[in-house]
Write a protein that holds these residues in place. Sequence first.
Motif, PDB file in Angstrom:
ATOM      1  N   LYS A 114       1.795   1.803   3.365  1.00 10.41           N
ATOM      2  CA  LYS A 114       2.257   2.563   4.351  1.00 10.41           C
ATOM      3  C   LYS A 114       0.662   3.687   4.981  1.00 10.41           C
ATOM      4  O   LYS A 114       0.518   4.117   3.829  1.00 10.41           O
ATOM      5  CB  LYS A 114       3.026   4.088   3.530  1.00 10.41           C
ATOM      6  CG  LYS A 114       3.579   4.780   4.722  1.00 10.41           C
ATOM      7  CD  LYS A 114       4.033   4.767   5.647  1.00 10.41           C
ATOM      8  CE  LYS A 114       4.671   5.328   6.609  1.00 10.41           C
ATOM      9  NZ  LYS A 114       5.747   5.124   8.049  1.00 10.41           N
ATOM     10  N   ASP A 115       0.743   3.636   6.192  1.00  6.45           N
ATOM     11  CA  ASP A 115      -0.424   4.470   6.346  1.00  6.45           C
ATOM     12  C   ASP A 115      -2.228   3.977   5.311  1.00  6.45           C
ATOM     13  O   ASP A 115      -3.008   4.905   5.300  1.00  6.45           O
ATOM     14  CB  ASP A 115      -0.751   5.936   6.336  1.00  6.45           C
ATOM     15  CG  ASP A 115       0.205   6.332   6.791  1.00  6.45           C
ATOM     16  OD1 ASP A 115       0.882   5.444   8.146  1.00  6.45           O
ATOM     17  OD2 ASP A 115       0.699   7.509   6.355  1.00  6.45           O
ATOM     18  N   GLY A 116      -1.706   2.782   5.368  1.00  9.66           N
ATOM     19  CA  GLY A 116      -2.817   2.405   4.271  1.00  9.66           C
ATOM     20  C   GLY A 116      -3.290   2.367   2.792  1.00  9.66           C
ATOM     21  O   GLY A 116      -4.087   1.418   2.049  1.00  9.66           O
ATOM     22  N   GLU A 117      -2.120   2.757   2.372  1.00 16.71           N
ATOM     23  CA  GLU A 117      -1.863   2.729   1.095  1.00 16.71           C
ATOM     24  C   GLU A 117      -0.510   1.536   0.895  1.00 16.71           C
ATOM     25  O   GLU A 117      -0.200   1.868   0.873  1.00 16.71           O
ATOM     26  CB  GLU A 117      -1.268   4.086   0.881  1.00 16.71           C
ATOM     27  CG  GLU A 117      -1.136   4.538  -0.352  1.00 16.71           C
ATOM     28  CD  GLU A 117      -0.721   5.617  -1.157  1.00 16.71           C
ATOM     29  OE1 GLU A 117      -0.200   5.731  -2.161  1.00 16.71           O
ATOM     30  OE2 GLU A 117      -0.585   6.586   0.002  1.00 16.71           O
ATOM     31  N   GLN A 145       6.414  -4.753   7.007  1.00 20.11           N
ATOM     32  CA  GLN A 145       5.752  -3.538   8.218  1.00 20.11           C
ATOM     33  C   GLN A 145       6.491  -2.644   9.065  1.00 20.11           C
ATOM     34  O   GLN A 145       6.565  -2.168   9.387  1.00 20.11           O
ATOM     35  CB  GLN A 145       5.093  -4.600   8.933  1.00 20.11           C
ATOM     36  CG  GLN A 145       3.640  -5.316   8.845  1.00 20.11           C
ATOM     37  CD  GLN A 145       3.078  -6.766   8.698  1.00 20.11           C
ATOM     38  OE1 GLN A 145       3.742  -6.533  10.732  1.00 20.11           O
ATOM     39  NE2 GLN A 145       1.363  -7.022   9.369  1.00 20.11           N
ATOM     40  N   LYS A 149       7.648   1.145   8.683  1.00 15.79           N
ATOM     41  CA  LYS A 149       7.925   2.087   9.599  1.00 15.79           C
ATOM     42  C   LYS A 149       9.069   2.805   9.148  1.00 15.79           C
ATOM     43  O   LYS A 149       9.528   4.330  10.126  1.00 15.79           O
ATOM     44  CB  LYS A 149       8.883   1.223  10.992  1.00 15.79           C
ATOM     45  CG  LYS A 149       7.460   0.247  11.151  1.00 15.79           C
ATOM     46  CD  LYS A 149       8.494  -0.582  12.204  1.00 15.79           C
ATOM     47  CE  LYS A 149       6.899  -1.222  12.960  1.00 15.79           C
ATOM     48  NZ  LYS A 149       7.702  -2.736  14.130  1.00 15.79           N
TER      49      LYS A 149
END
Length: 151
Positions: A114-117, A145, A149
């Motif tokens: 989530k957000d690259g983490e 993915q 969201k």
Amino acid sequence: MPFEKLKPEVVNILDNSEKNVTDRLHEVCKLLNDHIDYYDWVGFYFRNGDKEELKLRTYVGEPTDHEIIPFGKGICGQVAVSNENFVVPDVQAQDNYIACSFTVKSEIVIPLFKDGENIGQIDIDSETPDPFTEKDERFLEFVNQEVAKIL
């Protein structure tokens, strides 16, 4: 049921905002467990707050004692550190494997970002030796993915 047919069902489950997130995740676990015959245990682990450990949020399959997994321990704990998919064709060949059941022969763990983490993962155990392919990896990446969201 082929992965491509399961994708819209995953999206429909996750889009149902009338249910809470954990219930939706549980429905995804049930969908995968029911429709992919070599998915014998399906669960979602997430980072446990600021701790260097994973906490089991929901699953479908045999009960497990492994509700908390320290980073670095077992396949799930290794994925929490590596941020990479881990496919284990034969769990007996892994030194750092945490046995959930003597019937488990193989495992696949895909990190959830989530957000690259890396905030969690989907974990699948199979009683079938070496069933997982690149198609499983791509499908489970899609699932994660979509899950990201709603988090």
